[in-house]
Design a protein around this motif. Structure first.
Motif, PDB file in Angstrom:
ATOM      1  N   LEU A  77      51.360  42.190  45.042  1.00 55.10           N
ATOM      2  CA  LEU A  77      50.179  42.377  45.350  1.00 55.10           C
ATOM      3  C   LEU A  77      48.890  41.960  44.341  1.00 55.10           C
ATOM      4  N   TYR A  78      49.383  42.497  43.309  1.00 56.16           N
ATOM      5  CA  TYR A  78      48.599  42.660  41.875  1.00 56.16           C
ATOM      6  C   TYR A  78      48.766  41.246  41.444  1.00 56.16           C
ATOM      7  N   SER A  79      48.511  40.069  41.848  1.00 55.12           N
ATOM      8  CA  SER A  79      48.571  39.041  41.333  1.00 55.12           C
ATOM      9  C   SER A  79      47.265  38.146  41.378  1.00 55.12           C
ATOM     10  N   HIS A 154      53.766  44.105  28.349  1.00 55.35           N
ATOM     11  CA  HIS A 154      54.139  43.137  29.420  1.00 55.35           C
ATOM     12  C   HIS A 154      53.343  43.609  30.413  1.00 55.35           C
ATOM     13  N   LYS A 155      52.987  42.708  31.543  1.00 58.36           N
ATOM     14  CA  LYS A 155      52.213  43.135  32.499  1.00 58.36           C
ATOM     15  C   LYS A 155      53.106  44.536  33.419  1.00 58.36           C
ATOM     16  N   ASP A 156      54.151  44.386  33.440  1.00 52.75           N
ATOM     17  CA  ASP A 156      54.840  45.505  34.268  1.00 52.75           C
ATOM     18  C   ASP A 156      54.518  46.872  33.701  1.00 52.75           C
ATOM     19  N   ASP A 157      54.005  46.999  32.440  1.00 54.55           N
ATOM     20  CA  ASP A 157      53.865  48.284  31.897  1.00 54.55           C
ATOM     21  C   ASP A 157      52.213  48.568  31.948  1.00 54.55           C
ATOM     22  N   TYR A 176      46.445  39.716  32.273  1.00 56.94           N
ATOM     23  CA  TYR A 176      46.614  38.259  31.873  1.00 56.94           C
ATOM     24  C   TYR A 176      47.785  37.656  32.571  1.00 56.94           C
ATOM     25  N   ASN A 177      48.484  36.518  32.155  1.00 58.57           N
ATOM     26  CA  ASN A 177      49.264  35.882  32.791  1.00 58.57           C
ATOM     27  C   ASN A 177      50.525  36.801  33.053  1.00 58.57           C
ATOM     28  N   ASN A 178      51.260  36.979  31.858  1.00 57.11           N
ATOM     29  CA  ASN A 178      52.341  37.796  31.682  1.00 57.11           C
ATOM     30  C   ASN A 178      52.278  39.007  30.841  1.00 57.11           C
ATOM     31  N   TYR A 179      50.967  39.298  30.445  1.00 52.35           N
ATOM     32  CA  TYR A 179      50.922  40.517  29.683  1.00 52.35           C
ATOM     33  C   TYR A 179      49.279  41.221  30.106  1.00 52.35           C
ATOM     34  N   SER A 180      49.476  42.705  29.879  1.00 53.87           N
ATOM     35  CA  SER A 180      48.289  43.259  29.919  1.00 53.87           C
ATOM     36  C   SER A 180      47.902  43.801  28.595  1.00 53.87           C
ATOM     37  N   SER A 181      46.537  44.420  28.377  1.00 50.66           N
ATOM     38  CA  SER A 181      45.998  44.849  27.240  1.00 50.66           C
ATOM     39  C   SER A 181      45.218  46.106  27.180  1.00 50.66           C
ATOM     40  N   PHE A 182      45.253  47.026  26.505  1.00 49.49           N
ATOM     41  CA  PHE A 182      44.329  47.920  26.322  1.00 49.49           C
ATOM     42  C   PHE A 182      43.381  47.887  25.128  1.00 49.49           C
ATOM     43  N   THR A 183      42.183  47.721  25.331  1.00 51.13           N
ATOM     44  CA  THR A 183      41.090  47.644  24.136  1.00 51.13           C
ATOM     45  C   THR A 183      40.085  48.379  24.032  1.00 51.13           C
ATOM     46  N   VAL A 184      39.979  48.935  22.767  1.00 58.15           N
ATOM     47  CA  VAL A 184      38.719  49.813  22.334  1.00 58.15           C
ATOM     48  C   VAL A 184      37.787  49.184  21.370  1.00 58.15           C
ATOM     49  N   THR A 185      36.458  48.565  21.913  1.00 62.16           N
ATOM     50  CA  THR A 185      35.640  47.886  21.190  1.00 62.16           C
ATOM     51  C   THR A 185      34.134  48.559  20.882  1.00 62.16           C
ATOM     52  N   ARG A 186      33.896  49.506  21.721  1.00 63.59           N
ATOM     53  CA  ARG A 186      32.559  49.985  21.702  1.00 63.59           C
ATOM     54  C   ARG A 186      32.501  50.929  20.618  1.00 63.59           C
ATOM     55  N   LEU A 187      31.385  50.772  19.812  1.00 62.72           N
ATOM     56  CA  LEU A 187      31.591  51.615  18.614  1.00 62.72           C
ATOM     57  C   LEU A 187      31.671  53.153  18.710  1.00 62.72           C
ATOM     58  N   LYS A 188      30.978  53.653  19.909  1.00 62.95           N
ATOM     59  CA  LYS A 188      31.010  55.177  19.752  1.00 62.95           C
ATOM     60  C   LYS A 188      32.583  55.306  20.207  1.00 62.95           C
ATOM     61  N   LEU A 400      62.244  42.923  33.695  1.00 66.66           N
ATOM     62  CA  LEU A 400      61.037  42.363  33.884  1.00 66.66           C
ATOM     63  C   LEU A 400      60.703  41.596  35.027  1.00 66.66           C
ATOM     64  N   SER A 401      59.615  41.274  35.540  1.00 69.76           N
ATOM     65  CA  SER A 401      59.349  40.848  36.723  1.00 69.76           C
ATOM     66  C   SER A 401      59.263  39.390  36.453  1.00 69.76           C
ATOM     67  N   THR A 402      59.094  38.967  35.184  1.00 70.04           N
ATOM     68  CA  THR A 402      59.058  37.654  34.812  1.00 70.04           C
ATOM     69  C   THR A 402      60.407  36.973  34.402  1.00 70.04           C
ATOM     70  N   ASN A 403      61.428  37.734  34.533  1.00 73.37           N
ATOM     71  CA  ASN A 403      62.763  37.166  34.097  1.00 73.37           C
ATOM     72  C   ASN A 403      63.533  36.503  35.591  1.00 73.37           C
ATOM     73  N   THR A 404      63.339  35.125  35.163  1.00 71.29           N
ATOM     74  CA  THR A 404      63.657  34.452  36.436  1.00 71.29           C
ATOM     75  C   THR A 404      65.297  34.143  36.663  1.00 71.29           C
ATOM     76  N   LYS A 405      66.119  34.613  35.693  1.00 76.74           N
ATOM     77  CA  LYS A 405      67.435  34.492  35.480  1.00 76.74           C
ATOM     78  C   LYS A 405      68.352  35.400  36.166  1.00 76.74           C
ATOM     79  N   VAL A 406      67.749  36.541  36.622  1.00 77.37           N
ATOM     80  CA  VAL A 406      68.209  37.556  37.235  1.00 77.37           C
ATOM     81  C   VAL A 406      68.375  37.486  38.777  1.00 77.37           C
ATOM     82  N   LEU A 407      69.555  37.446  39.477  1.00 76.61           N
ATOM     83  CA  LEU A 407      69.430  37.145  40.993  1.00 76.61           C
ATOM     84  C   LEU A 407      68.760  38.466  41.498  1.00 76.61           C
TER      85      LEU A 407
END
Length: 471
Positions: A77-79, A154-157, A176-188, A400-407
């Motif tokens: 769903l979260y694609s 990784h996006k699963d986390d 993003y595609n296969n990863y997610s990020s947490f960022t802090v940029t505001r000066l306060k 990982l959800s991106t692992n295509t080798k696992v049945l």
């Protein structure tokens, strides 16, 4: 009160307009508030429609982890294609109360903020450890300065990043595609972050980057003219000694390991692995750059002297160093243990007593399950070996959800847990005969093949760097 329509175009064409006039301005405010409440309820309703599509598949994966929604369903769903669900998923934490989130079973995917004083302290300590493992401090300089703190996973986390955001009360989470990020940029917000790490300090070499980051931030924010060339030159000099450009790792800071700092560090850098070629041997390890040698020594000492150790596990963890003559290869330091008495009596009880926040808890749980199967001798049976292989097929990177080798047929966790329960509730494959352990399935006595092994670490041209014994 009266509502008067002043002008209405008779043709009702696109140029038609209405002008409303309210004698009582308070009525307008009330109507605006009611409209806002209506929009809020509508957002809740929209999200619940999206949630209902996968809510039927929710299931508890373990007693402690409390993951109540099928992760594969959520990832689907979260694609990128499902923009509707994506937008509503991002907003739900601001629409529902903590109680509503708990009732819906969403607490582990986007956990609500901690409340008690101990929980807050534990979170900050955990966050410091997790930052030592996964965090990054960066300064960008052009005509002015920009400061950024970032954690990429990784996006699963992604739920871990939402957990951090929720408890800090600031920062942004992006996917993003296969990863997610947490960022802090505001000066306060950067200022708040610096204060947090001053009270709950980092322990590894990353503390040096934090110290330079905070110094540059203080210079910049205390300056009356942010574009001053001398100021930017001074900050640039600081930046050029950070992260991969750092050459001086001298630190006078005292290293202080605490339980939740260590848990955060393990959730970022720890590895729970199984050696199939050595009778499914359990291995716990941490690996860092050589610049963190002192930190690793402190962690080793801390783990060997946990309250229940009683001084009986002085060398429970081995430490090894790999150095390379090639300057493009950074030397590393590794601590690890394979000693079952220590793992069973000290390490596992210590980690079980802490509250985890990432999917690495599942790896830890599966690691423990394999130990339980081995303790009952099931690694000597065909059924037990097949079950252990199924567990390994969805551990660590195989999870990982991106692992295509696992049945896909091998990663049905609910079925896997049911099979594990059945075999563990059944009889042991060991019994005691003549005071010795006997393997029923093999019809022979158990003889441990475990011996201390001598290991030599070589550089890339064959020179011995260090030698040690695996315990």
């Amino acid at each position: 009160m009266s509502l008067t329509v002043l002008k209405v175009n008779e043709s009702f064409t696109r140029s038609a307009y209405f002008e409303y006039k309210l004698k009582d301005k308070h009525i307008l405010i009330i109507l605006a508030c009611l409209f806002e409440l209506l929009i809020l309820q509508l957002k809740k309703f929209i999200f619940m429609l999206a949630l209902d599509n996968f809510y039927q598949d929710r299931q508890a994966t373990s007693k402690n982890y409390n993951l109540k929604i099928s992760r594969s369903r959520l990832n689907k769903l979260y694609s990128k294609k499902n923009i509707f669900f994506k937008s509503t998923y991002r907003m739900y934490s601001t629409l529902f109360t903590d109680k509503e989130l708990a009732v819906m079973g969403l607490s582990s995917l986007h956990p609500y903020a901690t409340t008690s004083e101990d929980e807050i302290k534990n979170f900050y300590a955990w966050f410091a450890g997790f930052t030592d493992a996964e965090g990054y401090f960066y300064i960008a300089i052009s005509s002015s300065c920009a400061f950024r703190f970032q954690i990429n996973l990784h996006k699963d986390d992604m739920h871990v990043l939402y957990f951090i955001q929720k408890n800090l009360g600031f920062g942004e989470v992006r996917s993003y595609n296969n990863y997610s990020s947490f960022t802090v940029t505001r000066l306060k917000d950067v200022k708040k972050l610096i204060v947090i790490f001053s009270q709950y300090p980092l322990q590894g070499s990353k503390w040096l980057n934090y110290k330079d980051f905070a110094k540059a931030f203080e210079l910049y924010t205390n300056s009356t003219y942010a574009a001053d060339s001398n100021l930017l030159k001074e900050i640039l000099e600081i930046k050029n000694g950070m992260n991969k450009l750092r050459s001086d790792y001298t630190s006078l800071k005292e290293i202080n390991i605490t339980p939740y700092w260590l848990l955060g560090f393990i959730e970022g850098e720890g590895c729970f692995s199984i050696n199939k070629g050595n009778s499914y041997r359990l291995d716990f390890s941490l690996t860092q750059a050589y610049s963190n040698l002192e930190l690793m020594k402190k962690i080793k000492s801390y783990l060997e002297n946990l309250p229940n150790a009683g001084g009986n596990y002085a060398n429970a963890l081995g430490i090894s160093i790999i150095k390379y003559s090639n300057i493009n290869h950074q030397s590393t330091v590794r601590i690890e243990t394979t000693r079952i008495p220590y793992i069973t009596n000290i390490l596992i009880p210590f980690l079980e007593n802490l509250t985890w926040h990432s999917k690495k808890q599942l790896d830890f749980q599966d690691w423990k399950i394999i130990l339980m199967l081995k303790e009952k001798g099931h690694h000597f049976t065909e059924q037990g070996v097949n079950l252990i292989d199924r567990i390994l097929n969805q551990m660590n990177n195989n999870r990982l959800s991106t692992n295509t080798k696992v049945l896909k047929s091998n990663v049905d966790r609910s079925l896997l847990l049911a099979d594990i329960k059945d075999i563990l509730n059944g009889p042991s494959n060991f019994e005691v005969k003549n005071g010795k352990k006997f393997i029923i399935s093999l019809n022979k006595y158990y003889k441990s093949s475990r011996k201390n092994s001598s290991v030599e670490i070589l550089d890339d041209i064959g020179n011995i760097i260090i030698s040690f014994e695996i315990l």
